[in-house]
Design a protein around this motif. Structure first.
Motif, PDB file in Angstrom:
ATOM      1  N   VAL A 170      30.907  27.124  33.071  1.00  0.00           N
ATOM      2  CA  VAL A 170      31.865  27.654  34.045  1.00  0.00           C
ATOM      3  C   VAL A 170      32.735  28.690  33.319  1.00  0.00           C
ATOM      4  O   VAL A 170      33.373  28.375  32.309  1.00  0.00           O
ATOM      5  CB  VAL A 170      32.741  26.528  34.626  1.00  0.00           C
ATOM      6  CG1 VAL A 170      33.634  27.080  35.730  1.00  0.00           C
ATOM      7  CG2 VAL A 170      31.865  25.407  35.169  1.00  0.00           C
ATOM      8  N   CYS A 171      32.775  29.888  33.857  1.00  0.00           N
ATOM      9  CA  CYS A 171      33.474  30.984  33.180  1.00  0.00           C
ATOM     10  C   CYS A 171      34.310  31.780  34.183  1.00  0.00           C
ATOM     11  O   CYS A 171      34.001  31.823  35.368  1.00  0.00           O
ATOM     12  CB  CYS A 171      32.465  31.944  32.531  1.00  0.00           C
ATOM     13  SG  CYS A 171      31.241  31.144  31.481  1.00  0.00           S
ATOM     14  N   PRO A 172      35.359  32.437  33.688  1.00  0.00           N
ATOM     15  CA  PRO A 172      36.112  33.330  34.583  1.00  0.00           C
ATOM     16  C   PRO A 172      35.260  34.542  34.951  1.00  0.00           C
ATOM     17  O   PRO A 172      34.344  34.922  34.223  1.00  0.00           O
ATOM     18  CB  PRO A 172      37.321  33.736  33.737  1.00  0.00           C
ATOM     19  CG  PRO A 172      36.923  33.491  32.331  1.00  0.00           C
ATOM     20  CD  PRO A 172      35.936  32.363  32.337  1.00  0.00           C
ATOM     21  N   GLN A 173      35.555  35.128  36.107  1.00  0.00           N
ATOM     22  CA  GLN A 173      34.818  36.317  36.530  1.00  0.00           C
ATOM     23  C   GLN A 173      34.909  37.406  35.449  1.00  0.00           C
ATOM     24  O   GLN A 173      35.909  37.525  34.751  1.00  0.00           O
ATOM     25  CB  GLN A 173      35.406  36.853  37.845  1.00  0.00           C
ATOM     26  CG  GLN A 173      35.176  35.932  39.026  1.00  0.00           C
ATOM     27  CD  GLN A 173      33.716  35.876  39.477  1.00  0.00           C
ATOM     28  OE1 GLN A 173      32.855  36.530  38.885  1.00  0.00           O
ATOM     29  NE2 GLN A 173      33.441  35.092  40.497  1.00  0.00           N
ATOM     30  N   ASP A 174      33.834  38.163  35.311  1.00  0.00           N
ATOM     31  CA  ASP A 174      33.721  39.251  34.329  1.00  0.00           C
ATOM     32  C   ASP A 174      33.555  38.744  32.901  1.00  0.00           C
ATOM     33  O   ASP A 174      33.609  39.530  31.947  1.00  0.00           O
ATOM     34  CB  ASP A 174      34.935  40.197  34.384  1.00  0.00           C
ATOM     35  CG  ASP A 174      35.098  40.832  35.764  1.00  0.00           C
ATOM     36  OD1 ASP A 174      34.061  41.112  36.405  1.00  0.00           O
ATOM     37  OD2 ASP A 174      36.258  41.026  36.196  1.00  0.00           O
ATOM     38  N   ALA A 251      37.602  24.993  44.453  1.00  0.00           N
ATOM     39  CA  ALA A 251      37.603  26.388  44.891  1.00  0.00           C
ATOM     40  C   ALA A 251      36.993  27.230  43.785  1.00  0.00           C
ATOM     41  O   ALA A 251      37.367  27.113  42.619  1.00  0.00           O
ATOM     42  CB  ALA A 251      39.032  26.836  45.191  1.00  0.00           C
ATOM     43  N   ASP A 252      36.033  28.092  44.142  1.00  0.00           N
ATOM     44  CA  ASP A 252      35.366  28.871  43.093  1.00  0.00           C
ATOM     45  C   ASP A 252      35.868  30.311  43.013  1.00  0.00           C
ATOM     46  O   ASP A 252      35.234  31.174  42.404  1.00  0.00           O
ATOM     47  CB  ASP A 252      33.848  28.853  43.287  1.00  0.00           C
ATOM     48  CG  ASP A 252      33.423  29.380  44.654  1.00  0.00           C
ATOM     49  OD1 ASP A 252      34.303  29.809  45.409  1.00  0.00           O
ATOM     50  OD2 ASP A 252      32.210  29.349  44.935  1.00  0.00           O
ATOM     51  N   ASP A 253      37.031  30.556  43.623  1.00  0.00           N
ATOM     52  CA  ASP A 253      37.616  31.894  43.504  1.00  0.00           C
ATOM     53  C   ASP A 253      37.975  32.172  42.046  1.00  0.00           C
ATOM     54  O   ASP A 253      38.658  31.381  41.394  1.00  0.00           O
ATOM     55  CB  ASP A 253      38.886  32.006  44.354  1.00  0.00           C
ATOM     56  CG  ASP A 253      38.578  31.954  45.844  1.00  0.00           C
ATOM     57  OD1 ASP A 253      37.416  32.195  46.207  1.00  0.00           O
ATOM     58  OD2 ASP A 253      39.503  31.655  46.622  1.00  0.00           O
ATOM     59  N   GLY A 254      37.505  33.278  41.538  1.00  0.00           N
ATOM     60  CA  GLY A 254      37.851  33.674  40.176  1.00  0.00           C
ATOM     61  C   GLY A 254      36.979  33.067  39.103  1.00  0.00           C
ATOM     62  O   GLY A 254      37.225  33.294  37.920  1.00  0.00           O
ATOM     63  N   ILE A 255      35.960  32.308  39.478  1.00  0.00           N
ATOM     64  CA  ILE A 255      35.088  31.697  38.466  1.00  0.00           C
ATOM     65  C   ILE A 255      33.633  31.893  38.877  1.00  0.00           C
ATOM     66  O   ILE A 255      33.303  32.155  40.030  1.00  0.00           O
ATOM     67  CB  ILE A 255      35.361  30.190  38.253  1.00  0.00           C
ATOM     68  CG1 ILE A 255      35.100  29.402  39.555  1.00  0.00           C
ATOM     69  CG2 ILE A 255      36.773  29.955  37.769  1.00  0.00           C
ATOM     70  CD1 ILE A 255      35.253  27.895  39.374  1.00  0.00           C
ATOM     71  N   GLY A 256      32.758  31.776  37.900  1.00  0.00           N
ATOM     72  CA  GLY A 256      31.323  31.792  38.134  1.00  0.00           C
ATOM     73  C   GLY A 256      30.673  30.761  37.243  1.00  0.00           C
ATOM     74  O   GLY A 256      31.319  30.208  36.335  1.00  0.00           O
TER      75      GLY A 256
END
Length: 294
Positions: A170-174, A251-256
């Protein structure tokens, strides 16, 4: 002393009617059969319950004293079988579930909603706890069903696999790891890491794998709730590892996330029951829905 229900029904009917003929009509029983039932009951209790005249029957003092008791016994008998029938028909009862938080929040809500629609009178109780606590609640009979990973060295418990989960990075976006199709476990050691509860089955799997590949994690902090992991990762504090099913509850906002490989770990999840302890009709119905959901 072993009076039958048939004898009690005969006695109460005659006591109310004061007539063998009328009582026999109420019970749809012949007068000779009714007389035999009364006589057998009197033989069993040791004395007459009725004083007989040519036209009518009267209760003796002993018969008067026994009448409310007999009525209560018959009512209890009928209520007992009505209660049992309602339990088999799933119109009454209770089911207690113990489940991993991942399953409790990610998989069970839809199952429970369907169960409630089909069996609205069944009371449900859910404990979302760690794997060891799931095992303990089931073992002690405080939970009818457990939903968790397979218990270790537990001859008193039975495990039935229902679905397979996988671990994901699990990582932050970008984050650079999201540019890959898969993430190797060894790559986790290169970044600050947000750990989950050290007592959880997931954390134990993670620690075991990192020991096997010989690389330590750079753990910034440990948190207890999966949702907290998601928010900290989204804030850019670090990366983490979660079961794929966790994404049904955060909530998966901001993560991938990306599947973890080398090694690829399949995490079997399923139902835990006590060995040699049959399930109630209600618990069996809930278990069937869990199987259907997967």
């Amino acid at each position: 002393m072993n009076p039958s229900i048939k004898q009690l029904k005969a006695y109460v009917a005659v006591a109310h009617a004061r007539s063998l003929a009328e009582a026999s009509e109420r019970l749809h029983l012949s007068q000779p059969a009714l007389s035999i039932a009364i006589r057998k009951l009197e033989d069993t209790v040791g004395g007459p319950l009725f004083a007989r005249t040519t036209r009518q029957l009267w209760l003796t003092p002993e018969g008067e004293a026994f009448l409310p008791v007999a009525i209560r016994l018959l009512n209890d008998w009928m209520e007992a079988f009505e209660d049992l029938n309602e339990r088999f028909m799933k119109k009454r009862g209770k089911v207690t579930i113990a489940a991993l938080p991942t399953l409790a929040a990610g998989l069970l809500p839809e199952v429970i909603a369907t169960f409630r629609q089909r069996h609205p009178l069944i009371n449900l109780s859910l404990h979302d706890v760690l794997a060891d606590q799931v095992n303990q609640l089931v073992r002690e009979g405080r939970a009818d069903l457990g939903f968790s990973v397979a218990p270790q060295q537990s001859d008193d418990l039975v495990f039935e696999a229902i679905l397979t989960d996988r671990y994901v990075a699990v990582c932050p976006q970008d984050h650079p790891l999201l540019g890959q199709e898969h993430v190797r476990w060894a790559q986790l050691a290169e970044y600050p890491f947000i750990g989950i509860n050290r007592l959880s089955s997931s954390r134990q799997d993670i620690d075991k794998i990192m020991v096997e590949i010989g690389l330590p994690l750079d753990i910034l902090c440990d948190v207890s709730q999966i949702a907290t992991v998601g928010r900290m990762v989204a804030a850019g504090v670090g990366i983490s590892v979660l079961p794929a099913l966790s994404f049904r509850q955060i909530a998966d906002d901001g993560i991938g996330h990306r599947p973890l490989v080398e090694p690829t770990i399949n995490r079997e999840l399923g139902v835990i029951m006590r060995r040699r302890h049959p399930l109630s009709a209600a618990a069996t119905a809930l278990l069937a829905l869990m199987r259907e959901a997967n």
